[in-house]
Design a protein around this motif. Structure first.
Motif, PDB file in Angstrom:
ATOM      1  N   LEU A 134     -37.990 -30.481 -52.343  1.00  0.00           N
ATOM      2  CA  LEU A 134     -37.264 -31.455 -53.162  1.00  0.00           C
ATOM      3  C   LEU A 134     -36.427 -32.383 -52.281  1.00  0.00           C
ATOM      4  CD1 LEU A 134     -36.138 -29.116 -56.080  1.00  0.00           C
ATOM      5  CD2 LEU A 134     -37.854 -30.932 -56.186  1.00  0.00           C
ATOM      6  N   THR A 147     -29.503 -26.351 -56.970  1.00  0.00           N
ATOM      7  CA  THR A 147     -29.994 -25.255 -56.132  1.00  0.00           C
ATOM      8  C   THR A 147     -29.007 -24.094 -56.126  1.00  0.00           C
ATOM      9  OG1 THR A 147     -31.136 -26.861 -54.714  1.00  0.00           O
ATOM     10  CG2 THR A 147     -30.839 -24.630 -53.847  1.00  0.00           C
ATOM     11  N   ASP A 207     -38.022 -32.495 -59.698  1.00  0.00           N
ATOM     12  CA  ASP A 207     -38.968 -33.308 -58.934  1.00  0.00           C
ATOM     13  C   ASP A 207     -39.214 -34.641 -59.648  1.00  0.00           C
ATOM     14  OD1 ASP A 207     -41.192 -33.064 -56.648  1.00  0.00           O
ATOM     15  OD2 ASP A 207     -42.105 -34.029 -58.395  1.00  0.00           O
ATOM     16  N   TYR A 252     -37.441 -23.931 -53.360  1.00  0.00           N
ATOM     17  CA  TYR A 252     -37.859 -25.281 -53.728  1.00  0.00           C
ATOM     18  C   TYR A 252     -37.077 -26.354 -52.977  1.00  0.00           C
ATOM     19  CZ  TYR A 252     -39.679 -22.764 -57.833  1.00  0.00           C
ATOM     20  OH  TYR A 252     -40.335 -21.896 -58.665  1.00  0.00           O
ATOM     21  N   ASP A 267     -35.907 -26.992 -64.942  1.00  0.00           N
ATOM     22  CA  ASP A 267     -36.774 -26.346 -63.962  1.00  0.00           C
ATOM     23  C   ASP A 267     -37.032 -27.263 -62.766  1.00  0.00           C
ATOM     24  OD1 ASP A 267     -38.520 -28.234 -64.946  1.00  0.00           O
ATOM     25  OD2 ASP A 267     -39.826 -26.813 -65.956  1.00  0.00           O
ATOM     26  N   ASN A 268     -37.687 -26.722 -61.744  1.00  0.00           N
ATOM     27  CA  ASN A 268     -37.913 -27.473 -60.512  1.00  0.00           C
ATOM     28  C   ASN A 268     -38.834 -28.680 -60.730  1.00  0.00           C
ATOM     29  OD1 ASN A 268     -39.985 -25.248 -60.769  1.00  0.00           O
ATOM     30  ND2 ASN A 268     -40.881 -26.351 -59.047  1.00  0.00           N
ATOM     31  N   ARG A 291     -34.075 -20.579 -56.480  1.00  0.00           N
ATOM     32  CA  ARG A 291     -34.310 -22.010 -56.261  1.00  0.00           C
ATOM     33  C   ARG A 291     -34.329 -22.454 -54.798  1.00  0.00           C
ATOM     34  NH1 ARG A 291     -30.530 -24.494 -61.181  1.00  0.00           N
ATOM     35  NH2 ARG A 291     -31.797 -23.649 -62.894  1.00  0.00           N
TER      36      ARG A 291
END
Length: 305
Positions: A210, A196, A172, A206, A167-168, A203
């Protein structure tokens, strides 16, 4: 009244005996495929799913007394329901995914806690890493030993296609954790682009945040060119290497770039304490243009502010 000086509590006592005998006090039938078993409505109501179901008289299940659940297999489903009778399930790497799915579907928070506690007792290895990582991404829980394993093996892991499923928040973590500074910026940036594009519809939102964690000035010439040529992103602000020499005289760079066919100005500020560049939300009108020059070939304006 006489009473024993000690006793051993056996699950839910008489209810468990009724369940084993499948007698008339078991007033709701749960089916999964060809398997069916009667349970106590009053105990199943500890699950928010069943409590909601039983509270809606218009549902067909309340008229027939039969609830069909088509998740997993009969053994895992029965263990999940028996958890409501204070019988802990026997977990293993084969059934943990279905048990967590049932815990979420039936809204049994204590069963989810039991599963997470079991996962946290695991020794993370190359054999169970990907499954635990996927489950953490899906069900949003913490497994500290998983992060330790990532810290120690990121260079090998980051090239694996399975890593694109994280997940994002995990991305991170990888990009911001100072302990992972041993991983080259090219590898991190390449992974960010691959991650991505793996599920772009969900995505892309985000990507910009990121990207702020990527030190673009550390990217190699080849990675710069790869990014510039990637039509998927249409990001034209990969830094030319000569910009590094500007650090001694200039502390802000404003790039005129095109993002998704929209012309924007992007401000990059140099932090003299961390010796890193950071993208900030700003406009050229906010900059004090005491000293600058304009590079016609790269269409970038450098400000000394």
């Amino acid at each position: 009244m006489e009473f024993p000086t000690s006793f051993e509590r056996k699950s839910t006592c008489p209810l468990f005996g009724q369940l084993e005998r499948q007698d008339e006090f078991c007033d709701i039938t749960i089916k999964c495929g060809t398997w069916a078993k009667q349970f106590h409505r009053c105990l199943l109501a500890e699950s928010i799913f069943f409590k909601t179901l039983f509270g809606q008289k218009e549902f067909l299940e309340n008229q027939t007394g039969i609830v069909n659940i088509q998740i997993g297999d009969q053994d895992t489903l029965e263990q999940a329901l028996m958890f409501l009778y204070d019988i802990n399930p026997s977990l293993n790497m084969e059934n943990i995914s279905i048990m967590l799915e049932l815990a979420e579907f039936l809204f049994i928070s204590t069963l989810k806690s039991f599963c997470v506690k079991w996962l946290n007792k695991l020794t993370i290895t190359e054999h169970n890493f990907w499954l635990v990582l996927r489950l953490r991404s899906i069900y949003d829980f913490s497994v500290p030993s998983l992060d330790v394993y990532i810290d120690e093996n990121l260079v090998e892991l980051i090239a694996k296609i399975e890593m694109l499923e994280i997940d994002n928040q995990s991305v991170d973590y990888i990009l911001t954790n100072k302990q992972l500074s041993y991983v080259g910026m090219d590898l991190k940036f390449d992974f960010l682009m691959r991650w991505t594009k793996h599920d772009a519809g969900k995505r892309m939102k985000y990507f910009d945040n990121l990207l702020c964690h990527i030190d673009l000035l550390q990217l190699s010439d080849s990675m710069n060119e790869k990014a510039k040529c990637d039509k998927f992103f249409n990001y034209g602000y990969m830094f030319p290497k000569h910009s590094i020499r500007l650090v001694d005289r200039f502390i802000a760079i404003i790039f005129k770039v095109t993002v998704n066919n929209v012309n924007i100005e992007l401000m990059i500020v140099f932090d003299e304490h961390s010796k890193e560049w950071h993208k900030v939300e700003s406009h050229t009108s906010c900059a004090l243009k005491f000293d600058y020059f304009f590079d016609m070939s790269d269409e970038e304006t450098i400000y000394h502010v």
